[in-house]
Motif scaffolding. Sequence first.
Motif, PDB file in Angstrom:
ATOM      1  N   ALA A  81      32.492  34.879  44.525  1.00 31.81           N
ATOM      2  CA  ALA A  81      32.761  36.417  45.007  1.00 31.81           C
ATOM      3  C   ALA A  81      33.919  36.701  45.770  1.00 31.81           C
ATOM      4  O   ALA A  81      33.741  37.268  46.773  1.00 31.81           O
ATOM      5  N   ASN A  82      35.019  36.100  45.424  1.00 29.30           N
ATOM      6  CA  ASN A  82      36.289  36.342  45.857  1.00 29.30           C
ATOM      7  C   ASN A  82      37.027  37.173  44.721  1.00 29.30           C
ATOM      8  O   ASN A  82      36.843  37.285  43.349  1.00 29.30           O
ATOM      9  N   GLU A  83      38.253  38.235  44.975  1.00 32.53           N
ATOM     10  CA  GLU A  83      38.806  38.554  43.901  1.00 32.53           C
ATOM     11  C   GLU A  83      40.320  38.740  44.344  1.00 32.53           C
ATOM     12  O   GLU A  83      40.810  38.751  45.735  1.00 32.53           O
ATOM     13  N   ALA A  84      41.064  38.945  43.361  1.00 34.35           N
ATOM     14  CA  ALA A  84      42.486  39.208  43.574  1.00 34.35           C
ATOM     15  C   ALA A  84      43.088  39.684  42.084  1.00 34.35           C
ATOM     16  O   ALA A  84      42.332  39.459  41.115  1.00 34.35           O
ATOM     17  N   TYR A  85      44.238  40.134  42.106  1.00 35.22           N
ATOM     18  CA  TYR A  85      44.809  40.361  40.692  1.00 35.22           C
ATOM     19  C   TYR A  85      45.110  39.105  39.925  1.00 35.22           C
ATOM     20  O   TYR A  85      44.740  39.032  38.743  1.00 35.22           O
TER      21      TYR A  85
END
Length: 665
Positions: A143-147
């Motif tokens: 449940a992490n995010e980045a481009y």
Amino acid sequence: MRRVAGRACVVLAGLSIVFPASSLGATLHVPADHPTIQACIDAAADGDECVVAPGTYHETINFLGKAITLRSSGGPEVTTIDATGIGGSVVTSASGEGPDTILYGFTITGGTGSYDASLDTWVGGGMGTDHSNPTVTNCTFTANEAYLGGGMSNDYSNPVITNCAFIDNTASYGGGIFNNYSSPSITGCTFALHTYPARGGGIYNFSSSPSLASCTFSSNTGSALYNTANSSPTVTNCAFTDNFKAIEGGAITNESRSSPRLANCTFSRNWGNQGGAICNFLGCSPVVIGCVFRENVGGNHGGAIYNGDPFLAGATRGFHSSESARGSVGPTVDGCAFVGNRATSGGAIGNIFYNGTIVKNSIFHANRAFLGGAITSYESDLTVANCALVGNWGDEGGGIGISGGSAVVIGCTFFGNTSVDRDYGGALTTGSGLTLTNCIVSGNVPVEMVVIEGDTGPTIRSSDIQGGVPIGAIDGGGNIDFDPLFVQNPSDGGDGWGDNPYTLNVNEGANDDFGDLRLQAGSPCINSGDPEFVPQPGETDLDGHPRVLCGRVDMGAYEFGIGDYDCDQVVDLADFAAWADCMTGPVTASDAATERRSDEGETAADAATRKASSGATALAYGPSPLPLSRGERGSGVGCAAFDFNADGQVDLWDFAAFQRLWAVP
């Protein structure tokens, strides 16, 4: 705070794990000694250890270039670093950290990435490494995010990542990991449920060549592993299951001169529009050894592997040809098994405007396609050697379909392949570009081969063709039309080969018997191949035995003569007399018993799959070749006749197999 000396030991989930510790290093505790993890890092010096108690810690952390160990005492199930609402990468390693900077036993979640000015975007939601080489073990990134790099991004970094799980992270490139000019070592990791990425659901590599071993990739989108810009990772003993890509390969996409090496991997139920499992385009030449492809689906070309431009939705004669897509050296597929894969064109492998593809020592069972049940090659250069194609099915061509370009098919066996349309061949449908040598083509329906009308015929020589050389083909000499006398003919059980995808709740493939396509003594195909044939260095038959055993190559995928030292087609006392001179050393009795599984109770199909996935391609008999012994074998290969399991040794396992063949006079 307390000082420790020697080694620290911790028990997690029943496993005793030993951490080396400096006699001068301090052990600091969170929260007993320091209220936050970052406070512990700030206080630590090189060689110290921060031990974190179970709990959820709402913060982001930065190793600050320190060679310290940061570990949980209870493992990732009960110890979480959560950056939800904080922003940034949860963990940062960007100050030249080396392998002595260790992160162990945490769940990493809630990260949104850090801004990278050189890439002008947000990278590394869970963890970002920049010009650093930390060690990351037993962590879960979720449940992490980045481009770039939802779980982790590596920029000019080579971390060691072991026994970690990357689950349900979000990124446009690299849902689990994004590598930029980086070559991390990744072992025993899981990449799953990355459903947003445009490319690289599990890992995206840009000019990066990581090593991956014993990893699993499941239920990722955007290709589980995406390689571009000369990325050539090494992938060993990995499993790819239920991955998806709308345009390219469901499990792996290789583009722009990226040429990974894949060994002993499994690909199951992956879906990609061009290459259910693997898509190769723009000059890529991967090597695929000992892999098993089962029930993958290519929406268009290549149920398992597609070689060509993925944006060519359909290829017809005269269609645009892209030299950049062709490449000069294509993929090599060696010792693989393709079972039950499906596509519109090329049930197992599709080649469209792509040169240099080599397929050898592989089996193709019950693959399906509208055109070319096992393999389709259109305006491409293709070599298929020492392969067995059984029970493949197509509306237009059951085994291999070839149109334009050139193809060499040598030392292969075709049996039980089916074309629904009677204008196409059960085994082969081909034009002028084919040369077929040392093959057995038998038992295919409705006819064995069809030459495309209007094309100059293919050349067929030194092959056993049921019904004779087809109309329109060029007879190159040495061809025969006899029963090849297989040890056991394959059978589809009367309901067709493989599982028909249009009949729900019925598995027609359950009763398939792929038989035993080795030759019986007295087969007309023994020593009947091309008399001028010279095997390539290290070339073997489908069992991994030397391609020539008794002076002249046999027709078909399997060489007759294992155990038959004197080449009289009978294993008897005369052969046993040479045994003692050939022994290179025993294995234990238990090893010999274990290895008997291939002959005691294992189905023919399972044995074929296992042997194909072994990847054996050459014999290496200890420090020197096995002796010919007494010179009795003439132009044969001597003691290699006793190496039943093709492991380069003549030992007790081989003796057990030798006894079972022994016909006492």
